[in-house]
Design a protein around this motif. Structure first.
Motif, PDB file in Angstrom:
ATOM      1  N   ASP A 234     -49.977  -1.119  33.417  1.00 20.23           N
ATOM      2  CA  ASP A 234     -49.187  -1.575  32.265  1.00 20.23           C
ATOM      3  C   ASP A 234     -50.046  -2.411  31.325  1.00 20.23           C
ATOM      4  O   ASP A 234     -50.040  -2.215  30.098  1.00 20.23           O
ATOM      5  N   THR A 238     -51.207  -1.364  27.517  1.00 16.88           N
ATOM      6  CA  THR A 238     -50.920  -2.246  26.376  1.00 16.88           C
ATOM      7  C   THR A 238     -52.192  -2.572  25.612  1.00 16.88           C
ATOM      8  O   THR A 238     -52.208  -2.613  24.374  1.00 16.88           O
ATOM      9  N   GLY A 242     -51.494  -0.534  22.616  1.00 16.66           N
ATOM     10  CA  GLY A 242     -50.695  -1.506  21.890  1.00 16.66           C
ATOM     11  C   GLY A 242     -49.273  -1.516  22.416  1.00 16.66           C
ATOM     12  O   GLY A 242     -48.898  -0.758  23.320  1.00 16.66           O
ATOM     13  N   ASP A 243     -48.437  -2.383  21.855  1.00 21.90           N
ATOM     14  CA  ASP A 243     -47.048  -2.522  22.308  1.00 21.90           C
ATOM     15  C   ASP A 243     -46.184  -1.378  21.788  1.00 21.90           C
ATOM     16  O   ASP A 243     -46.443  -0.804  20.728  1.00 21.90           O
ATOM     17  N   GLY A 244     -45.130  -1.087  22.549  1.00 23.46           N
ATOM     18  CA  GLY A 244     -44.109  -0.160  22.077  1.00 23.46           C
ATOM     19  C   GLY A 244     -44.391   1.302  22.289  1.00 23.46           C
ATOM     20  O   GLY A 244     -43.669   2.154  21.751  1.00 23.46           O
ATOM     21  N   HIS A 245     -45.420   1.640  23.084  1.00 23.31           N
ATOM     22  CA  HIS A 245     -45.755   3.053  23.279  1.00 23.31           C
ATOM     23  C   HIS A 245     -45.364   3.577  24.660  1.00 23.31           C
ATOM     24  O   HIS A 245     -45.263   4.790  24.831  1.00 23.31           O
ATOM     25  N   ARG A 270     -39.987   7.233  24.012  1.00 21.29           N
ATOM     26  CA  ARG A 270     -41.239   6.889  24.697  1.00 21.29           C
ATOM     27  C   ARG A 270     -41.724   8.133  25.426  1.00 21.29           C
ATOM     28  O   ARG A 270     -40.963   8.785  26.131  1.00 21.29           O
TER      29      ARG A 270
END
Length: 668
Positions: A234, A238, A242-245, A270
């Protein structure tokens, strides 16, 4: 009859009449309801996979779709249907215009949710796995689809940002990795078995392979053994994406978060997933890559029927959905070696000269009186030199303090004076206690020689930490085991004592790793004892920094320890495959176990239509039950599964005594 019973007897006829009247009214209401509904104008037939784990009923059943449910009873939706006189849950797997049923169809009772949680590819996968493991599709779907959470279902799933552009760099020293990544980037489906080297940042390498696939417009699925590995991957994803993927599918966040993350994947918001074994069923859109880390870990074996293994689930998905596949690990299983030998996958590994520069491994016998029989001079020197530059990891196979005790004079096992059970010592200031009855022996004396001294032939991690604290005064000694597992340690020059599987990751890698009591790790009475021992040692040794030192205390002549010295998991896996092939053992053969009462097993052997060349071993007693082992050549594995599936259907229809069937069990 007593007098006070008479009023109750007088009331019974009236009560019966009321009950009969209520039943008649309910039946009339059902008839009116059934007569009032109209079938949907388009695709009025729904094929429903009913949630009933009965083998002879393990197939879709046709139901009529009322007009009021025409828009909500979509394929993949949860519904309630009437089945065998009761209301049960099911999934709509298909809508159509015709049915093979000769009579009138029962209508759907209601649509629980219009959310299509069962993707078509997962429905197909459930059929494939149910056939392979001689189980029920409903049991597979319980593993694949998490329980509904209405509040989470009402929330929307925010789409992921555009995929970033990533230049892989962690794979530079791995032979053929460049070609593998280029094929991923071009949308192809390469398949590889990857042997990670010591000091590799494997979570970063997995993240770069996922990012390459993701940038090509396809999704990726990563399965790892436990929550600590999920956290590492994880963090790497990140950092790379990056975030949100991506989402993490684990049970740690609770049912609401798990269902919310599952819906984000199911809705396509996602397309990158990391998780433990249940994440293998995640309905990733446009799936392009499946990754499995450390397939030899027994956490990948599902403990619930029909007991599918994560490796087999992902390999089935790779075949079914035409995706790339990456099986990675520091060690290599015979099953992964078989994939290479068959040409299904290609090998990814660093060259031998790079490997020699990464780590120096050696094995020393325990009989060394210079320091002590348990920590010989070579191991002591490795710890001392390692502490000059960083932390040192000491792996021990047992938790606790003193797992067993013996007389210090005659070496006879120490026994409880109450029940003759084995004695153990839970702590340094605690008297010996019986492991069976809990009796504390405050004045123990040996029944053989009368001696009162005790020694600990098997020492746990707490006792090991105490001994190392005395050997290296002024050094911080930290323990990691049981419910006190450390995730990470810093770069300080500490000694970290950990049990198998609880080794924390050092910020800059360990300067040295010492493996104690290797004879205990090898002492398991199991087909995979040597394979599992080497996997545990390699996983611990791989935590060293570049140029680190690994010392194992044990028999230098043992093949598993020799493989550790050479750091040759591939050669050991090839040897295992050859030996098991000669003995007709997995993966060269396919096996199944049937466990139950002796009478039930006798029924099984009479009803089972085994393929040609099959062997029946047993039955043999196992505590309160008996077990039969079935063995066939690997080429007849599908026939064995089919025969066991037919057996399950016959037994279910005849309501015979239950038995437990496991196809390709992890241990025998």
């Amino acid at each position: 009859m007593t007098t006070h019973d008479a009023p109750e007897a007088d009331m019974l006829p009236g009560l019966r009449a009321a009950v009969d009247d209520a039943k008649a009214k309910a039946a009339a209401t059902r008839r009116r309801t059934a007569a009032s509904w109209e079938p949907a104008a388009v695709d009025p037939v729904a094929r429903v996979l009913v949630d009933i784990a009965l083998a002879h009923l393990d197939r879709p059943f046709d139901y009529a779709v009322p007009t009021g449910m025409a828009e909500t009873a979509v394929p993949g939706a949860r519904v309630k249907v009437r089945f065998a006189g009761q209301e049960v849950q099911g999934y709509v797997v298909e809508r159509g215009t015709e049915t093979d049923h000769t009579g009138s169809l029962q209508p759907l009772r209601r649509v629980v949710s219009a959310e299509p949680v069962l993707a078509p590819e997962i429905a197909e996968l459930s059929a494939t796995l149910a056939t392979r493991y001689a189980g029920a599709r409903s049991d597979i779907l319980r593993l694949a689809v998490p329980p509904r959470h209405a509040t989470a279902e009402k929330a929307t799933s925010t789409p992921a940002p555009a995929p970033p552009s990533v230049t892989p760099g962690a794979w530079d020293e791995v032979e053929h990795a460049g070609a593998f990544l280029r094929r991923l980037a071009s949308g192809e489906n390469p398949r590889a078995v990857w042997s990670a080297a010591p000091a590799d940042d494997w979570p970063r390498m997995v993240a770069e392979a996922v990012a390459t696939t993701y940038a090509a417009g396809r999704g990726a699925l990563v399965c790892v053994p436990d929550g600590r590995d999920v956290d590492r991957v994880d963090a790497a994803l990140t950092e790379v994406l990056g975030d949100g993927h991506h989402v993490c599918l684990t049970a740690d966040g609770g049912p609401a978060k798990r269902y919310r993350d599952f819906l984000a994947v199911s809705r396509g918001a996602r397309r990158v997933v990391v998780g433990t074994r249940s994440a293998a069923f995640a309905p990733v859109h446009d799936l392009g890559l499946v990754v499995l880390w450390d397939d030899g870990d027994d956490l990948h074996a599902e403990p619930r029927a029909p007991y599918p293994h994560t490796r087999e689930v992902l390999l089935a998905r790779a075949e079914q959905q035409a995706t790339a596949a990456l099986l990675g690990g520091v060690a290599r299983t015979p099953e992964a070696q078989q994939l290479l030998a068959s040409g299904w996958a290609h090998e990814l590994a660093v060259p031998r000269d790079v490997l020699r520069a990464r780590v120096r491994a050696e094995v020393v016998p325990a009989e060394d009186r210079q320091v002590g029989t348990r920590i010989p001079r070579t191991a002591y020197d490795a710890i001392r030199r390692g502490l000059e530059t960083g932390p040192v990891l000491v792996q021990t196979p047992r938790a606790g303090y003193a797992a067993s005790l013996a007389c210090d004079t005659c070496r006879a096992p120490a026994r409880c004076t109450v029940c003759t059970g084995p004695l153990a010592q839970p702590g340094p200031a605690v008297p010996p206690q019986c492991r069976w009855c809990g009796h504390a022996e405050r004045a123990w004396a040996c029944g053989s020689c009368g001696g009162r001294g005790l020694r600990a032939p098997v020492r746990g991690e707490a006792r090991t930490a105490e001994e190392l604290g005395r050997m290296f005064p002024g050094t911080t000694v930290r323990s990691s085991s049981g419910d006190r597992v450390l995730a990470r340690v810093g770069a300080a020059a500490d000694v970290v004592v950990a049990t198998v599987g609880a080794e924390p990751v050092a910020a800059e890698g360990y300067a040295a790793v010492v493996l104690l009591d290797t004879y205990l790790t090898l002492a398991r009475d199991d087909l995979r004892a040597s394979e599992e021992a080497l996997r545990r040692w390699l996983n611990a040794g791989a935590l060293v920094r570049r140029g680190g030192h690994v010392v194992a205390v044990g028999d230098p002549a043992h093949p598993a320890l020799q493989a550790l010295v050479r750091w040759d998991p591939a050669g050991f896996a090839r040897r295992e495959v050859e030996e098991r092939s000669q003995a007709h053992l997995p993966p060269a053969a396919r096996m199944a176990t049937v466990t139950g009462e002796l009478g039930a097993l006798d029924d099984v052997l009479h009803l089972l239509d085994l393929p040609e060349g099959a062997e029946v071993l047993g039955p043999v007693p196992l505590e309160d039950e008996h077990r039969v082992v079935l063995r066939v050549p690997r080429t007849s594995g599908a026939d064995l599964s089919a025969a066991l599936g037919d057996l399950q259907r016959v037994r279910s229809a005849r309501k015979l005594d239950p038995v437990r069937i496991q196809v390709d069990p992890l241990t025998i």
